[in-house]
Design an enzyme around this catalytic site. Structure first.
Site, PDB file in Angstrom:
ATOM      1  N   GLU A 235       2.071  -8.989   8.831  1.00  0.00           N
ATOM      2  CA  GLU A 235       2.563 -10.535   8.295  1.00  0.00           C
ATOM      3  C   GLU A 235       3.857 -10.498   8.534  1.00  0.00           C
ATOM      4  O   GLU A 235       4.624  -9.552   8.612  1.00  0.00           O
ATOM      5  CB  GLU A 235       2.256 -10.907   6.907  1.00  0.00           C
ATOM      6  CG  GLU A 235       0.719 -10.825   6.747  1.00  0.00           C
ATOM      7  CD  GLU A 235       0.092 -11.115   5.124  1.00  0.00           C
ATOM      8  OE1 GLU A 235       0.968 -11.555   4.593  1.00  0.00           O
ATOM      9  OE2 GLU A 235      -0.922 -10.816   4.724  1.00  0.00           O
TER      10      GLU A 235
ATOM     11  N   ASN B 296      -0.741  -1.273   7.130  1.00  0.00           N
ATOM     12  CA  ASN B 296      -1.930  -1.124   6.273  1.00  0.00           C
ATOM     13  C   ASN B 296      -2.723  -2.481   6.399  1.00  0.00           C
ATOM     14  O   ASN B 296      -1.932  -3.643   6.720  1.00  0.00           O
ATOM     15  CB  ASN B 296      -1.395  -0.823   4.973  1.00  0.00           C
ATOM     16  CG  ASN B 296      -2.544  -0.429   4.071  1.00  0.00           C
ATOM     17  OD1 ASN B 296      -3.713  -0.055   4.478  1.00  0.00           O
ATOM     18  ND2 ASN B 296      -2.487  -0.639   2.750  1.00  0.00           N
TER      19      ASN B 296
ATOM     20  N   GLY C 149       0.704  -1.315   0.181  1.00  0.00           N
ATOM     21  CA  GLY C 149      -0.134  -0.075   0.038  1.00  0.00           C
ATOM     22  C   GLY C 149       0.872   1.476  -0.110  1.00  0.00           C
ATOM     23  O   GLY C 149       0.255   2.492   0.582  1.00  0.00           O
TER      24      GLY C 149
ATOM     25  N   CYS D 100     -12.368 -13.965   8.322  1.00  0.00           N
ATOM     26  CA  CYS D 100     -11.594 -12.587   8.781  1.00  0.00           C
ATOM     27  C   CYS D 100     -11.125 -12.621  10.214  1.00  0.00           C
ATOM     28  O   CYS D 100     -10.124 -12.202  10.452  1.00  0.00           O
ATOM     29  CB  CYS D 100     -12.969 -11.569   8.736  1.00  0.00           C
ATOM     30  SG  CYS D 100     -13.404 -10.896   7.176  1.00  0.00           S
TER      31      CYS D 100
ATOM     32  N   ASP E  86       8.861   4.249  -8.576  1.00  0.00           N
ATOM     33  CA  ASP E  86       8.726   2.880  -8.969  1.00  0.00           C
ATOM     34  C   ASP E  86       8.450   2.950 -10.531  1.00  0.00           C
ATOM     35  O   ASP E  86       7.523   3.346 -11.074  1.00  0.00           O
ATOM     36  CB  ASP E  86       7.501   2.471  -8.167  1.00  0.00           C
ATOM     37  CG  ASP E  86       7.265   0.978  -8.442  1.00  0.00           C
ATOM     38  OD1 ASP E  86       7.965   0.459  -9.106  1.00  0.00           O
ATOM     39  OD2 ASP E  86       6.503   0.371  -7.507  1.00  0.00           O
TER      40      ASP E  86
HETATM   41  N1  LIG Z   1      -6.263  -0.721   3.206  1.00  0.00           N
HETATM   42  C1  LIG Z   1      -6.618  -0.873   1.892  1.00  0.00           C
HETATM   43  N2  LIG Z   1      -7.922  -1.381   1.942  1.00  0.00           N
HETATM   44  C2  LIG Z   1      -8.122  -1.868   0.426  1.00  0.00           C
HETATM   45  N3  LIG Z   1      -7.385  -1.818  -0.481  1.00  0.00           N
HETATM   46  C3  LIG Z   1      -6.108  -1.339  -0.182  1.00  0.00           C
HETATM   47  C4  LIG Z   1      -5.667  -0.892   1.004  1.00  0.00           C
HETATM   48  N4  LIG Z   1      -4.344  -0.415   0.552  1.00  0.00           N
HETATM   49  C5  LIG Z   1      -4.113  -0.821  -0.425  1.00  0.00           C
HETATM   50  N5  LIG Z   1      -5.204  -1.385  -1.135  1.00  0.00           N
HETATM   51  C6  LIG Z   1      -5.123  -1.521  -2.624  1.00  0.00           C
HETATM   52  O1  LIG Z   1      -4.075  -2.725  -2.729  1.00  0.00           O
HETATM   53  C7  LIG Z   1      -3.711  -2.468  -4.186  1.00  0.00           C
HETATM   54  C8  LIG Z   1      -1.865  -2.326  -3.833  1.00  0.00           C
HETATM   55  O2  LIG Z   1      -1.882  -1.179  -3.209  1.00  0.00           O
HETATM   56  P1  LIG Z   1      -0.713  -0.049  -3.607  1.00  0.00           P
HETATM   57  O3  LIG Z   1      -0.838   1.374  -2.909  1.00  0.00           O
HETATM   58  O4  LIG Z   1      -0.795   0.284  -5.087  1.00  0.00           O
HETATM   59  O5  LIG Z   1       0.737  -1.002  -3.064  1.00  0.00           O
HETATM   60  P2  LIG Z   1       2.068  -0.620  -3.498  1.00  0.00           P
HETATM   61  O6  LIG Z   1       2.235   0.795  -4.008  1.00  0.00           O
HETATM   62  O7  LIG Z   1       2.827  -0.864  -2.155  1.00  0.00           O
HETATM   63  O8  LIG Z   1       2.430  -1.792  -4.485  1.00  0.00           O
HETATM   64  C9  LIG Z   1      -4.414  -1.371  -4.801  1.00  0.00           C
HETATM   65  O9  LIG Z   1      -5.407  -2.001  -5.398  1.00  0.00           O
HETATM   66  C10 LIG Z   1      -5.059  -0.466  -3.394  1.00  0.00           C
HETATM   67  O10 LIG Z   1      -6.188   0.037  -3.897  1.00  0.00           O
HETATM   68 MG   LIG Z   2       3.027   1.315  -5.710  1.00  0.00          MG
HETATM   69 ZN   LIG Z   3     -14.925 -12.142   6.494  1.00  0.00          ZN
END
Ligand SMILES: Nc1ncnc2c1ncn2[C@@H]1O[C@H](COP(=O)(O)OP(=O)(O)O)[C@@H](O)[C@H]1O
Ligand SMILES: [Mg+2]
Ligand SMILES: [Zn+2]
Length: 340
Positions: A238, A265, A45, A277, A70
């Site tokens: 994790e 996150n 995230g 869950c 990135d």
């Molecule tokens: N707390 C959260 N709840 C739901 N979806 C999330 C959450 N955090 C990230 N995501 C989703 O997970 C995916 C990966 O997140 P992202 O921010 O792009 O990760 P990273 O940049 O570390 O690779 C995206 O689709 C994002 O919308």
């Molecule tokens: Mg990213």
């Molecule tokens: Zn559930």
């Protein structure tokens, strides 16, 4: 209207006297901050967090630039708007800009390297200094960014290895230059100089390298100043992510980089008696407990796993509020894009 009458130590809103409040309010209060790096493993995230942090910063700072370093760019995906390697305004904002750059060019991309060489007018030999391609690319970005006078710049970084390499460029370059300046290489240069047909004398090349080194060093001094620069690791509760975060913090400490905040996150808050869950939360709790021990003197901000992806300004704005006001674990967070 001036907001500079209170000290940076003044606690914000209802955060109270807790020195390590579980919120990023401290980042919003620290007006001297110029560079904020957001990093961690892929998929945890980082992009979502850096977009959210940038949205919050845009409320309290004059101008904010969010840069993705990135190569798998996704600021465009997160905001649903195409960004380029030049800053462009995020739709709906007056002071929030985004750009996407690749600061670590692929060694095997000859076209890119040729362009770089032309731009800096370096010789083949100078290009053989380890780390110089990255350094040039990076210094180009930093010069551009510094010339634009943003109040604060947030980096949505690449996964850990990449980012640490980026931050290590100054010392990499130092070693490379030391080698270049030593007798052997200069000797080789004067022989080969004519063969490769360079128009620059060894002195000219040395001057270019010295000036590049100066830019990088200036940036480095700022990055090591905790008043100006901080790193925000993002992780999930994790084993692998916790392990990597711990290693990241150790390496950042070695690089003299400040770390005060950790974002945890994707925490599961079971709504009902759902076996999946509840089981996942139990697993996560183990690592949340470990983090509570490990990171007592950090601001640890916990973010809930939402039901949908967090894309677009309205959704990111809602999520970003939780960076400042810790989630109570109960309230239903419904994103505008969700059909509930
Ligand atoms: N707390 C959260 N709840 C739901 N979806 C999330 C959450 N955090 C990230 N995501 C989703 O997970 C995916 C990966 O997140 P992202 O921010 O792009 O990760 P990273 O940049 O570390 O690779 C995206 O689709 C994002 O919308
Ligand atoms: Mg990213
Ligand atoms: Zn559930």
């Amino acid at each position: 209207m001036s907001t500079s009458t209170t000290s940076t130590a003044a606690p914000g809103g209802d955060i109270g006297i807790d020195e390590y409040a579980p919120s990023i309010q401290n980042l919003l209060d620290q007006q001297s901050l110029k560079w904020i790096f957001v990093g961690g493993k892929g998929g945890v995230g980082k992009t979502t967090t850096s977009c959210s942090l940038a949205i919050q910063l845009a409320k309290v700072r004059d101008s904010v630039l969010l840069i993705s370093t990135d190569p798998a760019h996704n600021l465009s995906d997160a905001f649903g708007q195409k960004f380029t390697k030049h800053p462009s305004l995020v739709n709906g904002f007056k002071n929030l800009h985004c750009m996407e750059i690749d600061p670590t060019p692929d060694q095997d991309a000859p076209e890119f390297m040729d362009k770089q060489k032309d731009m800096f007018n370096f010789s083949e030999i100078a290009m053989s200094i380890p780390g110089i391609d990255e350094a040039m690319s990076f210094s180009e970005v930093m010069k551009l960014v510094q010339s634009m006078e943003f109040s604060v710049i947030v980096f949505d970084t690449a996964p850990t290895g990449h980012t640490l390499r980026l931050l290590s460029i100054p010392s990499l370059l130092d070693k490379g230059i030391a080698k270049f300046m030593d007798g052997n290489l200069s000797g080789i240069f004067s022989t080969i100089g004519n063969v490769v047909g360079t128009t620059q004398t060894p002195d000219q090349i040395q001057n270019r390298i010295t000036s590049l080194k100066k830019t990088i060093e200036e940036v480095n001094v700022q990055f090591k100043n905790p008043d100006m620069t901080t790193f925000v690791p993002v992780c999930i509760p994790e084993f692998l992510s916790l392990y990597e975060t711990e290693r990241l913090i150790q390496q950042l400490t070695k690089l003299d980089m400040d770390v005060q905040n950790i974002i945890v996150n994707q925490i599961v808050y079971p709504e009902i008696d759902c076996g999946l869950c509840l089981a996942r939360r139990k697993m996560q709790q183990k690592y949340l407990d470990q983090m509570a021990d490990l990171y007592m003197d950090f601001h640890v901000t916990k973010m809930p796993l939402l039901k949908a992806e967090i894309r677009g300004v309205p959704s990111l704005s809602i999520f970003s509020e939780l960076l400042v006001k810790p989630y109570d674990g109960k309230t239903q967070i419904v994103l505008p894009s969700q059909d509930h």
